[in-house]
Design a protein around this motif. Structure first.
Motif, short mmCIF file in Angstrom:
data_model
loop_
_atom_site.label_atom_id
_atom_site.label_comp_id
_atom_site.label_asym_id
_atom_site.label_seq_id
_atom_site.Cartn_x
_atom_site.Cartn_y
_atom_site.Cartn_z
N PHE A 1 66.89 70.36 1.88
CA PHE A 1 66.65 69.62 0.66
C PHE A 1 65.56 70.34 -0.11
O PHE A 1 64.54 70.71 0.45
CB PHE A 1 66.17 68.20 0.96
N VAL A 2 65.76 70.53 -1.37
CA VAL A 2 64.70 71.08 -2.20
C VAL A 2 64.05 69.93 -2.94
O VAL A 2 64.61 69.39 -3.86
CB VAL A 2 65.27 72.09 -3.21
N ALA A 3 62.88 69.54 -2.49
CA ALA A 3 62.15 68.44 -3.14
C ALA A 3 61.02 69.05 -3.94
O ALA A 3 60.16 69.71 -3.40
CB ALA A 3 61.61 67.49 -2.09
N ARG A 4 61.02 68.86 -5.22
CA ARG A 4 60.03 69.52 -6.05
C ARG A 4 59.36 68.50 -6.95
O ARG A 4 59.97 67.61 -7.49
CB ARG A 4 60.71 70.58 -6.90
N LYS B 1 63.92 60.04 14.89
CA LYS B 1 63.39 58.75 14.44
C LYS B 1 62.02 58.95 13.77
O LYS B 1 61.74 58.37 12.71
CB LYS B 1 63.27 57.80 15.63
N ALA B 2 61.17 59.75 14.40
CA ALA B 2 59.84 59.99 13.83
C ALA B 2 59.95 60.67 12.47
O ALA B 2 59.21 60.35 11.53
CB ALA B 2 59.02 60.85 14.80
N ALA B 3 60.89 61.64 12.35
CA ALA B 3 61.08 62.34 11.08
C ALA B 3 61.57 61.37 10.01
O ALA B 3 61.11 61.40 8.86
CB ALA B 3 62.08 63.48 11.26
N ALA B 4 62.52 60.52 10.37
CA ALA B 4 63.05 59.56 9.41
C ALA B 4 61.97 58.57 8.97
O ALA B 4 61.85 58.25 7.78
CB ALA B 4 64.24 58.81 10.02
N ASP B 5 61.19 58.08 9.93
CA ASP B 5 60.11 57.15 9.59
C ASP B 5 59.07 57.80 8.69
O ASP B 5 58.58 57.18 7.74
CB ASP B 5 59.44 56.64 10.88
N ALA B 6 58.75 59.07 9.01
CA ALA B 6 57.75 59.77 8.21
C ALA B 6 58.26 60.01 6.79
O ALA B 6 57.51 59.86 5.81
CB ALA B 6 57.41 61.11 8.87
N ALA B 7 59.54 60.39 6.66
CA ALA B 7 60.11 60.62 5.34
C ALA B 7 60.12 59.33 4.51
O ALA B 7 59.82 59.34 3.32
CB ALA B 7 61.53 61.17 5.47
N LEU B 8 60.44 58.22 5.16
CA LEU B 8 60.45 56.93 4.46
C LEU B 8 59.04 56.55 4.02
O LEU B 8 58.82 56.12 2.88
CB LEU B 8 61.04 55.85 5.37
N PRO C 1 66.28 62.17 -2.00
CA PRO C 1 66.86 60.95 -1.43
C PRO C 1 66.10 59.72 -1.92
O PRO C 1 64.88 59.75 -2.08
CB PRO C 1 66.69 61.16 0.08
N SER C 2 66.82 58.64 -2.13
CA SER C 2 66.19 57.40 -2.58
C SER C 2 65.56 56.68 -1.40
O SER C 2 65.86 56.96 -0.23
CB SER C 2 67.23 56.49 -3.23
N ILE C 3 64.68 55.72 -1.72
CA ILE C 3 64.05 54.94 -0.66
C ILE C 3 65.10 54.16 0.11
O ILE C 3 65.03 54.04 1.34
CB ILE C 3 63.00 53.98 -1.26
N GLU C 4 66.12 53.66 -0.60
CA GLU C 4 67.19 52.92 0.08
C GLU C 4 67.91 53.81 1.09
O GLU C 4 68.23 53.39 2.21
CB GLU C 4 68.18 52.37 -0.94
N GLU C 5 68.17 55.05 0.70
CA GLU C 5 68.84 55.98 1.62
C GLU C 5 67.95 56.31 2.82
O GLU C 5 68.42 56.40 3.96
CB GLU C 5 69.21 57.26 0.87
N LEU C 6 66.67 56.47 2.56
CA LEU C 6 65.74 56.77 3.66
C LEU C 6 65.60 55.56 4.58
O LEU C 6 65.44 55.72 5.79
CB LEU C 6 64.38 57.18 3.10
N GLU C 7 65.64 54.37 4.01
CA GLU C 7 65.59 53.18 4.86
C GLU C 7 66.83 53.11 5.75
O GLU C 7 66.73 52.77 6.94
CB GLU C 7 65.50 51.92 3.98
#
Length: 440
Positions: A429-432, A194-201, A44-50
């Motif tokens: 999501f597979v983030a590698r 919310k915490a998960a989203a903030d942490a991912a961002l 996911p892009s930073i814009e999507e995470l935001e």
């Protein structure tokens, strides 16, 4: 150097279900669950995470607002259901039933006393009493006994009616309390999202900043010919038992792979799909080069496969143990493989294979079991599973007073995305990422 495949449930949740969004009745809020789908992508892009973080914040704010409104509704409902001055039909019915029971008890007491008095009068007749006097006394006693019997029957019926009315009143209070409890739980879940989203961002921003500073690294390439196949894993597991099965990793490509890592991850929930039960599971592995049983580590990688020549394969023995306290529910296991070479190249299977299974309570007979079949690899926004007892894929919990004569306090809360695997464990999501000279 080590490749790490991250089962980014936090990222998956933040991007694919930024709404532990609530569906609540008009008594609390006017919000409908949001269904989101996104094209599968490598990261996911930073814009999507935001955007996901913003949506998660909105969801949390709505949950807090709904909980506050629910508290007001709960207080009002309890006031209406008060046995002292409540105006709810159930409160009025209970008060009337209690009064009737009290009156019936007093009537029975009076009737019993009348029997005692009539018996005493009959016993007190003198020896020279006339037959008419004796007959009159006997008749009075008989009538008093009949009245007492009727009073006893009336009292029993009144006591039963009062108990039933009281139970309905209590059930109504419990329903209202549970409804409010679900709103409180919704706030907790929304906060977790919310915490998960903030942490991912925050993580994405940090990685982007590190990349700008010149950190060496790059994306690993997909390798469709590096496959992992599971055999011997049944579609039903019973709490308190261990199951041995195997994973075969095959290098079907024409390249030599210096080190191959197998990826295994198991997740589970209770039947509601809302409670994570993974803590009751223990996964162990063993290979030819490392025959001693070892616990799967925190990142779910198994490093005992070693090198694989073109066309070669290696088998990983796996053992999944369920604690006796494991609740009945649903489970899912993910499998994949990655490789890296001394020349810095790396890669692996672009998708994870997903296997779904049922979890039975301790002592259950699993019945006829079959080897579990791989399910379609889940895409963001689509877990590929349906929770038990739900055709819509959205588990719903309803606390209602409608059946007891009230609709004003009815509450329906549906936690989006809580299907067979809690909070997106089935939305993977597979983030590698490859790092040189780093184990991060």
């Amino acid at each position: 150097m080590k490749i790490r495949r991250v089962l980014a449930t936090a990222v998956a949740l933040a991007v694919t279900t930024p709404a532990a969004l609530l569906s609540v009745s008009p008594a609390y809020a006017d919000a409908k669950p949001a269904a989101q789908t996104q094209e599968k992508q490598s990261k996911p892009s930073i814009e999507e995470l935001e955007e996901a973080a913003a949506e998660a914040q909105k969801a949390y704010d709505k949950a807090v607002e709904a909980e506050a409104a629910g508290r007001v509704e709960l207080d009002k409902t309890f006031a209406d259901l008060s046995e002292v001055d409540g105006t709810h039909p159930l409160a009025l019915a209970s008060a009337a039933a209690n009064k009737a029971a009290k009156d019936a008890a007093a009537a029975k007491t009076a009737a019993d006393q009348a029997v005692t008095d009539a018996q005493a009068a009959l016993d007190a007749l003198p020896e020279d009493a006339t037959e008419e006097q004796k007959a009159a006394a006997a008749t009075a006693l008989s009538e008093a006994q009949a009245t007492a019997a009727t009073a006893a029957t009336t009292k029993t019926a009144a006591d039963t009616a009062a108990a039933e009315a009281g139970k309905k009143l209590t059930d109504a209070r419990i329903a209202a309390t549970r409804a409010y409890g679900m709103l409180q739980k919704a706030v907790e879940d929304a906060l977790a999202v919310k915490a998960a989203a903030d942490a991912a961002l925050a993580k994405a921003i940090k990685e982007a900043e590190e990349g700008e500073e010149g950190e060496e690294g790059g994306d690993c390439e997909p390798e469709l010919d590096l496959t992992s196949k599971v055999t011997g894993l049944p579609d039903k597991l019973v709490a308190g038992t261990s199951t041995d099965f195997s994973l075969r990793v095959t290098n079907g490509s024409d390249r030599h792979m210096d080190e191959v890592l197998a990826f295994v991850s198991v997740h589970a929930t209770d039947k509601s799909g809302l409670k994570d039960t993974g803590k009751f599971f223990r996964l162990q592995w063993s290979t030819k080069s490392a025959p001693k049983w070892q616990n799967a580590d925190a990142d779910d990688y198994i490093d005992g496969v070693g090198a694989l020549k073109p066309g070669a394969h290696a088998d990983v023995k796996l053992r999944l143990t369920l604690d006796k306290a494991t609740p009945a529910g649903n489970g899912v296991a993910f499998f994949a493989a990655d490789f890296f070479n001394e020349d810095g190249s790396c890669g692996g299977a672009p998708d994870l294979d997903m296997y779904e299974f049922d979890v039975k309570a301790a002592g259950s007979k699993p019945g006829k079991t079959e080897d579990v079949k791989p399910s379609a690899t889940p895409r963001p926004g689509n877990t590929g599973t349906t929770p038990q007892g739900s055709a819509s894929g959205t588990p719903a919990t309803t606390g209602s007073l409608a059946a007891t004569g009230s609709s004003s306090a009815t509450t329906s809360i549906a936690l989006a995305g809580g299907a067979a695997v809690l909070l997106g464990a089935a939305a993977v999501f597979v983030a590698r990422r490859r790092k040189t000279g780093s184990d991060a």
